[in-house]
Design a protein around this motif. Structure first.
Motif, PDB file in Angstrom:
ATOM      1  N   ILE A 143       0.712  -1.264   0.191  1.00 53.07           N
ATOM      2  CA  ILE A 143      -0.004   0.300   0.201  1.00 53.07           C
ATOM      3  C   ILE A 143       0.805   1.276  -0.062  1.00 53.07           C
ATOM      4  CG2 ILE A 143      -1.987   1.466   1.131  1.00 53.07           C
ATOM      5  CD1 ILE A 143      -2.608  -1.427   0.034  1.00 53.07           C
ATOM      6  N   THR A 144       0.489   2.226  -0.858  1.00 52.90           N
ATOM      7  CA  THR A 144       1.179   3.653  -0.871  1.00 52.90           C
ATOM      8  C   THR A 144      -0.003   4.482  -1.000  1.00 52.90           C
ATOM      9  OG1 THR A 144       1.427   3.528  -3.173  1.00 52.90           O
ATOM     10  CG2 THR A 144       3.326   2.731  -2.035  1.00 52.90           C
ATOM     11  N   THR A 145       0.652   5.681  -0.647  1.00 48.43           N
ATOM     12  CA  THR A 145      -0.447   6.801  -0.850  1.00 48.43           C
ATOM     13  C   THR A 145      -0.114   7.817  -2.051  1.00 48.43           C
ATOM     14  OG1 THR A 145       0.539   8.014   0.942  1.00 48.43           O
ATOM     15  CG2 THR A 145      -1.148   6.466   1.590  1.00 48.43           C
ATOM     16  N   LEU A 146      -1.185   8.786  -2.368  1.00 43.82           N
ATOM     17  CA  LEU A 146      -1.078   9.857  -3.380  1.00 43.82           C
ATOM     18  C   LEU A 146      -0.758  11.098  -2.667  1.00 43.82           C
ATOM     19  CD1 LEU A 146      -3.495   8.858  -5.898  1.00 43.82           C
ATOM     20  CD2 LEU A 146      -1.209   8.235  -5.732  1.00 43.82           C
ATOM     21  N   GLY A 147      -0.628  11.010  -1.344  1.00 47.05           N
ATOM     22  CA  GLY A 147      -0.268  12.377  -0.459  1.00 47.05           C
ATOM     23  C   GLY A 147      -1.518  13.290  -0.419  1.00 47.05           C
ATOM     24  N   ARG A 148      -1.440  14.548   0.202  1.00 47.96           N
ATOM     25  CA  ARG A 148      -2.718  15.350   0.663  1.00 47.96           C
ATOM     26  C   ARG A 148      -3.333  15.749  -0.529  1.00 47.96           C
ATOM     27  NH1 ARG A 148      -5.011  15.765   5.284  1.00 47.96           N
ATOM     28  NH2 ARG A 148      -3.729  15.977   6.937  1.00 47.96           N
ATOM     29  N   GLY A 149      -4.613  15.597  -0.611  1.00 46.94           N
ATOM     30  CA  GLY A 149      -5.500  16.051  -1.976  1.00 46.94           C
ATOM     31  C   GLY A 149      -5.560  14.761  -2.546  1.00 46.94           C
ATOM     32  N   GLY A 150      -5.014  13.578  -2.228  1.00 49.55           N
ATOM     33  CA  GLY A 150      -4.885  12.287  -3.083  1.00 49.55           C
ATOM     34  C   GLY A 150      -6.282  11.838  -3.568  1.00 49.55           C
ATOM     35  N   SER A 151      -7.165  11.956  -2.896  1.00 48.24           N
ATOM     36  CA  SER A 151      -8.616  11.793  -3.424  1.00 48.24           C
ATOM     37  C   SER A 151      -9.049  12.533  -4.683  1.00 48.24           C
ATOM     38  CB  SER A 151      -9.734  11.645  -2.425  1.00 48.24           C
ATOM     39  OG  SER A 151      -9.513  10.809  -1.356  1.00 48.24           O
ATOM     40  N   ASP A 152      -8.828  13.617  -4.569  1.00 49.80           N
ATOM     41  CA  ASP A 152      -8.996  14.585  -5.834  1.00 49.80           C
ATOM     42  C   ASP A 152      -8.188  13.787  -7.078  1.00 49.80           C
ATOM     43  OD1 ASP A 152     -10.632  16.181  -4.330  1.00 49.80           O
ATOM     44  OD2 ASP A 152      -9.170  17.755  -4.075  1.00 49.80           O
ATOM     45  N   THR A 153      -6.763  13.806  -6.644  1.00 48.08           N
ATOM     46  CA  THR A 153      -5.797  13.078  -7.595  1.00 48.08           C
ATOM     47  C   THR A 153      -6.558  11.694  -8.298  1.00 48.08           C
ATOM     48  OG1 THR A 153      -4.086  14.084  -6.811  1.00 48.08           O
ATOM     49  CG2 THR A 153      -3.536  12.517  -8.180  1.00 48.08           C
ATOM     50  N   THR A 154      -6.913  10.984  -7.424  1.00 45.22           N
ATOM     51  CA  THR A 154      -7.455   9.556  -7.856  1.00 45.22           C
ATOM     52  C   THR A 154      -8.724   9.887  -8.935  1.00 45.22           C
ATOM     53  OG1 THR A 154      -7.080   8.780  -5.663  1.00 45.22           O
ATOM     54  CG2 THR A 154      -8.639   7.525  -6.980  1.00 45.22           C
ATOM     55  N   ALA A 155      -9.694  10.742  -8.493  1.00 43.89           N
ATOM     56  CA  ALA A 155     -10.779  11.070  -9.413  1.00 43.89           C
ATOM     57  C   ALA A 155     -10.355  11.761 -10.558  1.00 43.89           C
ATOM     58  CB  ALA A 155     -11.626  12.083  -8.458  1.00 43.89           C
ATOM     59  N   VAL A 156      -9.566  12.683 -10.651  1.00 41.56           N
ATOM     60  CA  VAL A 156      -9.293  13.179 -12.059  1.00 41.56           C
ATOM     61  C   VAL A 156      -8.534  12.259 -12.991  1.00 41.56           C
ATOM     62  CG1 VAL A 156      -8.521  15.298 -13.102  1.00 41.56           C
ATOM     63  CG2 VAL A 156      -9.382  15.604 -11.062  1.00 41.56           C
ATOM     64  N   MET A 157      -7.376  11.730 -12.197  1.00 46.69           N
ATOM     65  CA  MET A 157      -6.807  10.384 -13.028  1.00 46.69           C
ATOM     66  C   MET A 157      -7.662   9.508 -13.530  1.00 46.69           C
ATOM     67  SD  MET A 157      -4.017   7.884 -11.551  1.00 46.69           S
ATOM     68  CE  MET A 157      -3.341   9.103 -10.211  1.00 46.69           C
ATOM     69  N   MET A 158      -8.481   9.113 -12.845  1.00 47.54           N
ATOM     70  CA  MET A 158      -9.446   7.979 -13.115  1.00 47.54           C
ATOM     71  C   MET A 158     -10.395   8.718 -14.298  1.00 47.54           C
ATOM     72  SD  MET A 158      -8.955   5.021 -11.840  1.00 47.54           S
ATOM     73  CE  MET A 158      -7.482   5.577 -12.234  1.00 47.54           C
ATOM     74  N   GLY A 159     -10.834   9.952 -13.914  1.00 44.55           N
ATOM     75  CA  GLY A 159     -11.629  10.366 -15.034  1.00 44.55           C
ATOM     76  C   GLY A 159     -10.945  10.435 -16.441  1.00 44.55           C
ATOM     77  N   ASN A 160      -9.788  10.850 -16.480  1.00 41.29           N
ATOM     78  CA  ASN A 160      -8.799  10.784 -17.610  1.00 41.29           C
ATOM     79  C   ASN A 160      -8.591   9.479 -18.235  1.00 41.29           C
ATOM     80  OD1 ASN A 160      -6.448  10.982 -19.302  1.00 41.29           O
ATOM     81  ND2 ASN A 160      -5.676  12.707 -18.386  1.00 41.29           N
ATOM     82  N   TYR A 161      -8.318   8.513 -17.477  1.00 41.15           N
ATOM     83  CA  TYR A 161      -7.539   7.278 -17.940  1.00 41.15           C
ATOM     84  C   TYR A 161      -8.808   6.333 -18.377  1.00 41.15           C
ATOM     85  CZ  TYR A 161      -3.173   8.202 -16.327  1.00 41.15           C
ATOM     86  OH  TYR A 161      -1.934   8.937 -16.361  1.00 41.15           O
ATOM     87  N   MET A 162     -10.053   6.677 -17.711  1.00 37.31           N
ATOM     88  CA  MET A 162     -11.315   5.966 -17.746  1.00 37.31           C
ATOM     89  C   MET A 162     -12.264   6.371 -19.073  1.00 37.31           C
ATOM     90  SD  MET A 162     -12.208   5.022 -13.858  1.00 37.31           S
ATOM     91  CE  MET A 162     -13.635   3.648 -14.336  1.00 37.31           C
ATOM     92  N   ASP A 163     -11.649   7.746 -19.734  1.00 37.83           N
ATOM     93  CA  ASP A 163     -12.418   8.153 -20.833  1.00 37.83           C
ATOM     94  C   ASP A 163     -13.434   8.641 -20.344  1.00 37.83           C
ATOM     95  OD1 ASP A 163     -12.410   9.283 -23.336  1.00 37.83           O
ATOM     96  OD2 ASP A 163     -13.362   7.439 -24.295  1.00 37.83           O
ATOM     97  N   ALA A 164     -13.823   9.345 -18.981  1.00 39.60           N
ATOM     98  CA  ALA A 164     -14.930   9.959 -18.711  1.00 39.60           C
ATOM     99  C   ALA A 164     -15.471  11.421 -19.356  1.00 39.60           C
ATOM    100  CB  ALA A 164     -15.056  10.115 -17.172  1.00 39.60           C
ATOM    101  N   ASP A 165     -16.618  11.714 -19.285  1.00 42.46           N
ATOM    102  CA  ASP A 165     -17.110  12.885 -19.943  1.00 42.46           C
ATOM    103  C   ASP A 165     -17.032  13.841 -18.920  1.00 42.46           C
ATOM    104  OD1 ASP A 165     -18.353  12.048 -22.547  1.00 42.46           O
ATOM    105  OD2 ASP A 165     -19.422  10.941 -21.104  1.00 42.46           O
ATOM    106  N   GLU A 166     -16.868  13.523 -17.580  1.00 38.24           N
ATOM    107  CA  GLU A 166     -16.694  14.743 -16.584  1.00 38.24           C
ATOM    108  C   GLU A 166     -16.480  14.018 -15.331  1.00 38.24           C
ATOM    109  OE1 GLU A 166     -19.583  18.385 -15.773  1.00 38.24           O
ATOM    110  OE2 GLU A 166     -20.691  16.531 -15.193  1.00 38.24           O
ATOM    111  N   VAL A 167     -15.937  14.694 -14.452  1.00 36.36           N
ATOM    112  CA  VAL A 167     -15.320  14.540 -12.954  1.00 36.36           C
ATOM    113  C   VAL A 167     -16.190  15.589 -12.058  1.00 36.36           C
ATOM    114  CG1 VAL A 167     -13.660  14.396 -11.365  1.00 36.36           C
ATOM    115  CG2 VAL A 167     -13.299  13.563 -13.659  1.00 36.36           C
ATOM    116  N   VAL A 168     -16.760  15.007 -11.010  1.00 37.99           N
ATOM    117  CA  VAL A 168     -17.516  15.849 -10.282  1.00 37.99           C
ATOM    118  C   VAL A 168     -17.033  15.718  -8.894  1.00 37.99           C
ATOM    119  CG1 VAL A 168     -19.831  16.520  -9.247  1.00 37.99           C
ATOM    120  CG2 VAL A 168     -19.592  15.517 -11.479  1.00 37.99           C
ATOM    121  N   ILE A 169     -16.497  16.710  -8.578  1.00 37.22           N
ATOM    122  CA  ILE A 169     -15.689  16.732  -7.095  1.00 37.22           C
ATOM    123  C   ILE A 169     -16.900  17.373  -6.134  1.00 37.22           C
ATOM    124  CG2 ILE A 169     -14.047  17.676  -5.631  1.00 37.22           C
ATOM    125  CD1 ILE A 169     -13.120  16.130  -7.957  1.00 37.22           C
ATOM    126  N   ILE A 170     -17.401  16.656  -5.102  1.00 36.49           N
ATOM    127  CA  ILE A 170     -18.382  16.789  -4.234  1.00 36.49           C
ATOM    128  C   ILE A 170     -18.018  16.981  -2.734  1.00 36.49           C
ATOM    129  CG2 ILE A 170     -20.563  15.918  -3.114  1.00 36.49           C
ATOM    130  CD1 ILE A 170     -19.695  14.235  -6.027  1.00 36.49           C
TER     131      ILE A 170
END
Length: 392
Positions: A143-170
């Protein structure tokens, strides 16, 4: 649409808020959209866990401990979705579907992560993956981590790599605000903002979207920030537009450097505004400003130098705290702008040292959150530009 929805810790901070999050996801699924969810740890769980580590824990053990917050969140949210008839599966490090992989240096392995994210996206027809934010896994399965704000990073990264139309940060704010609503009366929501504008705000303390996340946004991927009480994943909030551009730019016309000297000028309230206003009233544009204890320097277009000098001289002769004004012409400026500059330790040295080693005198260096401007003699501009391009 295919949407990646990231729920922050506040938006999952209680059973009621988890129900609210599940309702919004279920509504979007019912409308026919493909939804992937990224979940932060509930409330302040991660900080609470870190505070309890009062011993010398190895990095691997520390990461395992703090991962429990996100692991709990995805299970809670998956169960809440299942209760609403939504076919959901939680995805965490160690599972066969886990997408976020880091290398030996702790950096995201983009090629492997993209391949895994695409495989996960291919399974989204009727299924909602609920992914732990912040966490990653190296090639050895640790297990490793992405650092502070890592969940935002996960979301936009997944949006990019999963070919999403939109990422929504709630999150717990009404999108990007004109000011901190806890400090400024009348702060209102900004409907649209560019990624470069938000980048500068984020690196200077605006806790809206982590700067590390914005580097994964491309021009065709929409990112919106909405309040957790809004209830609709697909509308409202602030739309973040554009993408990061790493630029090296050189002004194609020379500048003049106009310096006003004065006693303890730094401690003189309003002096910068007074001098700037005098140039504005003369319809003279200021390219850059640098200040010191006893001086303020304005960079203006060289063809406006004489007029600017005359305007500032008029201020000096009526102000006893100001001493003199001087002008130096034939100045060039090379600017480096990039989203990763603030995350690169020693970046100023990386720029300045090779220029110095080439025997080029640096007239001035002015930095902001995400850019560096190097001022040199006009005759040195081409060599300086070549050095900077070689570095970046």
């Amino acid at each position: 649409m295919r949407v990646v929805a990231k729920f922050g810790g506040t938006s999952l901070g209680s059973g009621d808020r988890i129900n609210r999050a599940a309702d919004s996801v279920a509504a979007a699924v019912e409308q026919g959209h493909e939804i992937a969810v990224v979940a932060s740890a509930m409330g302040s769980t991660t900080d609470d866990l870190l505070e309890e580590i009062e011993f010398d824990a190895a990095d691997r053990d520390r990461a395992e401990i703090v991962s429990m917050g996100e692991r709990t969140s995805v299970r809670m949210l998956k169960a809440a979705l299942a209760a609403r008839g939504v076919d959901a599966v939680f995805v965490e490090p160690g599972s066969d579907q886990w997408p976020v992989i880091t290398d030996d240096l702790g950096e995201v392995d983009a090629e492997e992560t993209k391949k895994r994210a695409e495989a996960l996206a291919a399974q989204m027809d009727g299924v909602v993956p609920v992914i732990t934010g912040f966490l990653a896994q190296n090639h050895d399965g640790e297990i490793t981590t992405l650092g502070r704000g890592g969940s935002d990073t996960t979301a936009v990264m997944m949006g990019n790599y999963m070919d999403a139309d939109e990422v929504v940060i709630i999150t717990d704010v009404e999108g990007v605000m004109t000011g901190d609503p806890h400090v400024v009366e009348g702060a209102r929501n900004v409907g649209r903002i560019t990624v470069d504008e938000l980048r500068s705000l984020s690196f200077r303390g605006a806790e809206v979207v982590a700067p590390s996340a914005l580097s994964y946004k491309h021009d065709d991927l929409d990112v919106r920030v909405v309040h957790y009480q809004h209830g609709n994943l697909l509308t409202g909030g602030t739309l973040i537009e554009g993408e990061f551009e790493n630029l090296i730019d050189m002004e194609d016309t020379p500048l003049a450097c106009i310096t006003v000297a004065g006693r303890a000028i730094r401690n003189r309230p309003g002096i910068l505004a007074d001098l700037s206003a005098s140039l504005r009233n003369a319809d003279l544009n200021i390219d850059s400003v640098a200040s010191g204890m006893d001086s303020i320097t304005f960079y203006v277009s060289e063809d406006q130098a004489k007029e600017a000098e005359a305007v500032l001289h008029e201020k000096i002769v009526v102000d006893e705290t100001l001493s003199s004004v001087t002008v130096e012409e034939n100045i060039a400026v090379i600017r480096v702008t990039g989203g990763e500059l603030p995350n690169r330790p020693g970046v100023i040295l990386d720029i300045v040292e090779p220029i110095s080693e080439a025997g080029i005198n640096i007239h001035d260096v002015i930095t902001s959150a995400t850019s560096v401007a190097i001022f040199v003699a006009w005759d040195d501009r081409e060599e300086t530009l070549e050095i900077v391009q070689d570095e970046f």
